[in-house]
Design an enzyme around this catalytic site. Structure first.
Site, short mmCIF file in Angstrom:
data_model
loop_
_atom_site.label_atom_id
_atom_site.label_comp_id
_atom_site.label_asym_id
_atom_site.label_seq_id
_atom_site.Cartn_x
_atom_site.Cartn_y
_atom_site.Cartn_z
N HIS A 216 0.85 -1.20 0.00
CA HIS A 216 0.00 0.00 0.00
C HIS A 216 0.88 1.25 0.00
O HIS A 216 0.68 2.16 -0.80
CB HIS A 216 -0.92 -0.02 1.22
CG HIS A 216 -1.51 1.32 1.57
ND1 HIS A 216 -2.47 1.93 0.80
CD2 HIS A 216 -1.25 2.18 2.60
CE1 HIS A 216 -2.79 3.11 1.34
NE2 HIS A 216 -2.06 3.29 2.43
N ASP B 89 6.71 22.60 -25.57
CA ASP B 89 6.73 21.23 -25.03
C ASP B 89 7.81 21.17 -23.95
O ASP B 89 8.43 22.20 -23.63
CB ASP B 89 7.02 20.21 -26.15
CG ASP B 89 6.44 18.83 -25.83
OD1 ASP B 89 6.69 18.33 -24.72
OD2 ASP B 89 5.71 18.27 -26.67
N TRP C 248 7.53 -0.12 3.93
CA TRP C 248 8.10 0.53 2.73
C TRP C 248 9.52 1.01 2.97
O TRP C 248 10.26 1.28 2.03
CB TRP C 248 7.21 1.69 2.28
CG TRP C 248 7.46 3.01 2.96
CD1 TRP C 248 7.15 3.31 4.25
CD2 TRP C 248 8.08 4.18 2.40
NE1 TRP C 248 7.53 4.60 4.54
CE2 TRP C 248 8.11 5.16 3.41
CE3 TRP C 248 8.61 4.49 1.15
CZ2 TRP C 248 8.65 6.43 3.21
CZ3 TRP C 248 9.14 5.75 0.96
CH2 TRP C 248 9.16 6.72 1.98
N SER D 76 13.13 6.63 -13.57
CA SER D 76 12.03 7.40 -14.14
C SER D 76 11.95 8.79 -13.50
O SER D 76 11.83 9.80 -14.19
CB SER D 76 10.72 6.62 -13.92
OG SER D 76 9.62 7.44 -14.13
N SER D 77 12.07 8.82 -12.17
CA SER D 77 11.96 10.11 -11.46
C SER D 77 13.13 11.03 -11.79
O SER D 77 12.95 12.23 -11.96
CB SER D 77 11.94 9.89 -9.94
OG SER D 77 10.80 9.21 -9.58
N HIS E 176 13.22 11.58 3.89
CA HIS E 176 12.60 12.82 4.33
C HIS E 176 12.43 13.84 3.20
O HIS E 176 11.35 14.40 3.07
CB HIS E 176 13.26 13.45 5.56
CG HIS E 176 12.28 14.39 6.18
ND1 HIS E 176 11.24 13.96 6.96
CD2 HIS E 176 12.10 15.71 6.03
CE1 HIS E 176 10.47 14.98 7.27
NE2 HIS E 176 10.96 16.05 6.72
N GLU F 178 11.83 13.02 0.35
CA GLU F 178 10.71 12.42 -0.39
C GLU F 178 9.37 12.97 0.10
O GLU F 178 8.45 13.22 -0.70
CB GLU F 178 10.77 10.90 -0.25
CG GLU F 178 9.58 10.13 -0.80
CD GLU F 178 9.43 10.23 -2.32
OE1 GLU F 178 10.43 10.53 -3.01
OE2 GLU F 178 8.30 10.01 -2.80
N TYR G 230 8.80 15.87 1.13
CA TYR G 230 8.62 17.21 0.55
C TYR G 230 8.49 17.15 -0.96
O TYR G 230 7.86 18.01 -1.57
CB TYR G 230 9.74 18.14 1.03
CG TYR G 230 9.53 18.43 2.49
CD1 TYR G 230 8.64 19.42 2.89
CD2 TYR G 230 10.13 17.66 3.47
CE1 TYR G 230 8.37 19.64 4.22
CE2 TYR G 230 9.87 17.87 4.81
CZ TYR G 230 8.99 18.87 5.18
OH TYR G 230 8.71 19.07 6.50
N SER H 140 -1.33 27.22 -4.05
CA SER H 140 -0.96 28.62 -4.29
C SER H 140 -1.57 29.17 -5.58
O SER H 140 -1.57 30.38 -5.80
CB SER H 140 0.57 28.76 -4.37
OG SER H 140 1.15 28.32 -3.19
N HIS I 60 15.39 12.51 12.41
CA HIS I 60 14.24 12.59 13.33
C HIS I 60 13.33 11.37 13.17
O HIS I 60 12.43 11.17 13.98
CB HIS I 60 13.48 13.92 13.19
CG HIS I 60 12.76 14.12 11.90
ND1 HIS I 60 12.53 15.35 11.36
CD2 HIS I 60 12.21 13.24 11.03
CE1 HIS I 60 11.85 15.22 10.22
NE2 HIS I 60 11.66 13.96 10.01
N HIS I 61 13.56 10.59 12.12
CA HIS I 61 12.81 9.33 11.97
C HIS I 61 13.44 8.23 12.81
O HIS I 61 12.91 7.13 12.84
CB HIS I 61 12.81 8.89 10.50
CG HIS I 61 12.06 9.82 9.60
ND1 HIS I 61 10.72 9.69 9.32
CD2 HIS I 61 12.46 10.94 8.92
CE1 HIS I 61 10.33 10.67 8.51
NE2 HIS I 61 11.37 11.43 8.25
N THR J 71 7.09 26.95 6.73
CA THR J 71 5.75 26.39 6.51
C THR J 71 4.71 27.35 7.05
O THR J 71 3.66 27.58 6.43
CB THR J 71 5.62 25.01 7.18
OG1 THR J 71 6.74 24.21 6.80
CG2 THR J 71 4.35 24.30 6.75
N LYS K 88 4.00 30.09 4.69
CA LYS K 88 3.10 29.70 3.60
C LYS K 88 1.64 29.70 4.07
O LYS K 88 0.76 30.22 3.40
CB LYS K 88 3.49 28.32 3.06
CG LYS K 88 4.85 28.31 2.40
CD LYS K 88 5.17 27.00 1.74
CE LYS K 88 4.68 26.95 0.33
NZ LYS K 88 5.49 27.74 -0.61
N ARG L 73 2.02 0.31 15.34
CA ARG L 73 1.65 0.23 13.93
C ARG L 73 2.06 -1.12 13.36
O ARG L 73 2.81 -1.87 14.01
CB ARG L 73 2.31 1.38 13.15
CG ARG L 73 3.82 1.32 13.14
CD ARG L 73 4.46 2.59 12.61
NE ARG L 73 4.32 2.73 11.17
CZ ARG L 73 5.10 3.49 10.41
NH1 ARG L 73 6.09 4.19 10.97
NH2 ARG L 73 4.92 3.57 9.12
#
Lengths: 43, 528
Positions: free
Chosen positions: B79, B108, B144, B171-172, B255, B257, B259, B270, B304-305, B330, B333, B452
């Site tokens: 998932h 293009d 994951w 790809s990315s 991390h 990722e 963002y 925005s 921090h993870h 943040t 924003k 979890r």
């Protein structure tokens, strides 16, 4: 259809230069990091 | 009156799309490729969502009802992988393909053939990942994050998982290089960097994050591969390695990722809020700098993870403080979006409703993130359902609501037809109610001590789990309304969209007809 974006050869050459420069900078950053780890160890 | 007859020998190059399946396989048109990304992401939304419903069905009550624990773990892992790599990233890449050339006045993307390749790698990577469900030992089940040594217990699926991550990364990276070059080199005359719409800006910054972070993930999974099959011991303590090293490398990717996923949503919000407030965005330059600051900070907060791995106090302090500092840009924003609405002439069409819900609910997810940034408190929250609640608030009413706001906002421009506003609003309200029914109780579960990634739990967690599962099914069913809205729009069921679609929206994409013609800005527009 790719022709549209590639119409201007100068612009296309500049696109390729920008792309290669970005790849080179990223590679250099990681090579520098690997070299630092190899020479001075982790931490 | 005279008639102009185009006798240019190259006229066929400017014709419409090819017919049939080959149009989609061989296309180099940014709008076609954008559509492919969006449809792929939509399909994966339902595949990944189905897996989430298996998880929530199992957790509806204590005990084992539907699936065995190993399959449950496969579902939580798949998932996450599908939603992150197969759904939300392709969806934002789809919007990028559609909108960046339109917003900067380019005909293009800079590398149209590379663009085709970036997309077509994806379905093969996705198919490879999904094929692991049918392999001996099943799909990956280690979460994951793929932490060793647990991930090395994966059966035949391990090399397929690693290769699919490699493909997704390629790809990315290709897409991000294409986006950077397009924005830097293909802008129309007069379109200076600080005149670009915020969506293009956030994608430029996202593309840099992708370029820096994805190779690190590729390196990490390659080291897993060599540990498992080629006798290395990067992460094996018995051979002089360190499993915690993997966590550092993974989260150095992981991390940013987060963002990579959320910044394009910021960009869409925005665009949407000023349009429906009928005011220019408050503090445009501050928004750009805040986005860049968030991106920079995202590269230096990864541990921090991992507060529970036993890092030195100095490390805990550093990662705690840098994480908390992210709240500053943040906050800028959130303040600017609110200030944009202040004294605006607000109307509440579906994109605006999703944008406002985003503001409230993403902020809520951000606040629980701040709670976790406090290292001593995080030691209590770590690996609990509180974490699940937090990141789902950031990713669902955050990233997914951003994507839905973008879908409703640009769908008339893409398809040429207005979506059904009644159905859109119904979709919004059901989605917003059920997303909270699903994820809010998970905060209480986590604080009460529910871990979890478990298929069974103690009896005291029953009620909140039941509520959460009911919410999840409601959320899932509500998305079928969105599917119907999209199908109706594509088939041309509703009212025809005008070229501007909304009242005075800003941006070059609204200067072209609806639906946007196959080729746009063959002659660059003048931007003043």
């Amino acid at each position: 259809m790719a022709k549209l974006a590639a119409m201007d050869p100068q612009r296309r050459a500049r696109s390729i230069r920008i792309a290669l420069a970005h790849v080179a900078v990223v590679l250099l950053i990681y090579l520098a990091f690997i070299a630092k780890q190899a020479l001075f160890g982790g931490g | 009156m005279s008639t102009v007859i185009d006798t240019h020998p190259d006229a066929h190059h400017h014709a419409g799309p090819a017919r049939g399946i080959m149009r989609w396989i061989t296309t180099t048109n940014h709008k076609d490729i954008g559509t492919l990304y969006l449809l792929f992401g939509l399909a994966m939304f339902f595949v990944g969502g189905g897996m989430a419903l298996i998880v929530r069905a199992e957790l509806f009550q204590p005990g084992l009802q539907f699936v065995d624990p190993h399959f449950f773990n496969q579902m939580t892992t798949m998932h996450a992988l599908i939603m992150v790599f197969g759904m939300i990233m392709p969806v934002f890449a789809g919007f990028a393909n559609w909108m960046i050339p339109l917003q900067i006045g380019a005909p293009d993307m800079a590398f149209p053939r590379l663009n085709n390749w970036s997309f077509w790698i994806l379905p093969f990577a996705g198919a490879m990942l999904l094929s692991t469900l049918f392999m001996p030992g099943g799909a990956p089940a280690s979460g994951w994050t793929m932490y060793p040594p647990l991930v090395l217990q994966t059966g035949d699926a391990l090399p397929f998982l690693i290769f699919s991550v490699h493909l997704l990364g390629i790809s990315s990276i290709l897409a991000s290089i294409n986006i950077i070059v397009t924005i830097l080199n293909m802008r129309a005359p007069g379109m200076t960097l600080l005149k670009m719409p915020l969506f293009t800006w956030t994608w430029l910054i996202t593309a840099y994050l992708l370029l820096l972070a994805m190779p690190v993930l590729a390196g990490a999974v390659t080291m897993l591969l060599t540990d498992q099959f080629f006798g290395t011991s990067f992460f094996d303590a018995a051979g002089g390695g360190d499993p915690v090293l993997f966590q550092h490398i993974f989260w150095f990717f992981g991390h940013p990722e987060v963002y990579i996923i959320i910044l394009p949503a910021f960009g869409i919000i925005s665009q949407v809020i000023p349009t429906f407030s009928r005011k220019p965005l408050f503090g445009y330059a501050a928004m750009v700098y805040a986005t860049a600051a968030i991106a920079f900070l995202s590269l230096i907060v990864w541990a921090h993870h991992m507060f529970t791995v036993g890092m030195p106090l100095a490390g805990q302090l550093f990662f705690m403080l840098t994480t908390m500092i992210i709240a500053v840009p943040t906050g800028v924003k959130i303040f600017n979006w609110t200030a944009t609405m202040w004294r605006g002439s607000l109307t509440f069409e579906t994109p605006m409703l999703f944008a406002i819900a985003f503001l409230f609910l993403f902020t809520l997810g951000g606040f629980s993130g701040l709670m976790m940034a406090i290292a001593p408190a995080d030691i209590q929250y770590h690996d609990s359902y509180f974490i699940v609640a937090h990141f789902h608030y950031v990713l669902v009413p955050g990233a997914v609501f951003g994507a839905l706001a973008g879908a409703y906002y640009w769908m008339p421009k893409m398809t040429g037809y207005m979506y059904d506003e009644k159905l859109g609003k119904l979709h919004f309200w059901l989605t917003t109610i059920f997303v909270n029914v699903t994820f809010f109780p998970q905060h209480f579960l986590g604080l009460a001590g529910m871990p979890r990634r478990i298929p069974d739990y103690a009896l005291q967690f029953t009620n909140f789990n039941a509520i959460s599962s009911i919410g999840a099914f409601g959320f899932g069913i509500a998305q079928l309304i969105f599917l119907w809205v999209v199908i109706k729009c594509i088939r041309g069921g509703g009212e025809r969209a005008t070229d501007k679609v909304w009242d005075e929206p800003a941006g070059l994409e609204w200067t072209v007809p609806s639906p946007a013609p196959y080729h746009t800005f063959e002659t660059p527009p003048e931007v003043k």
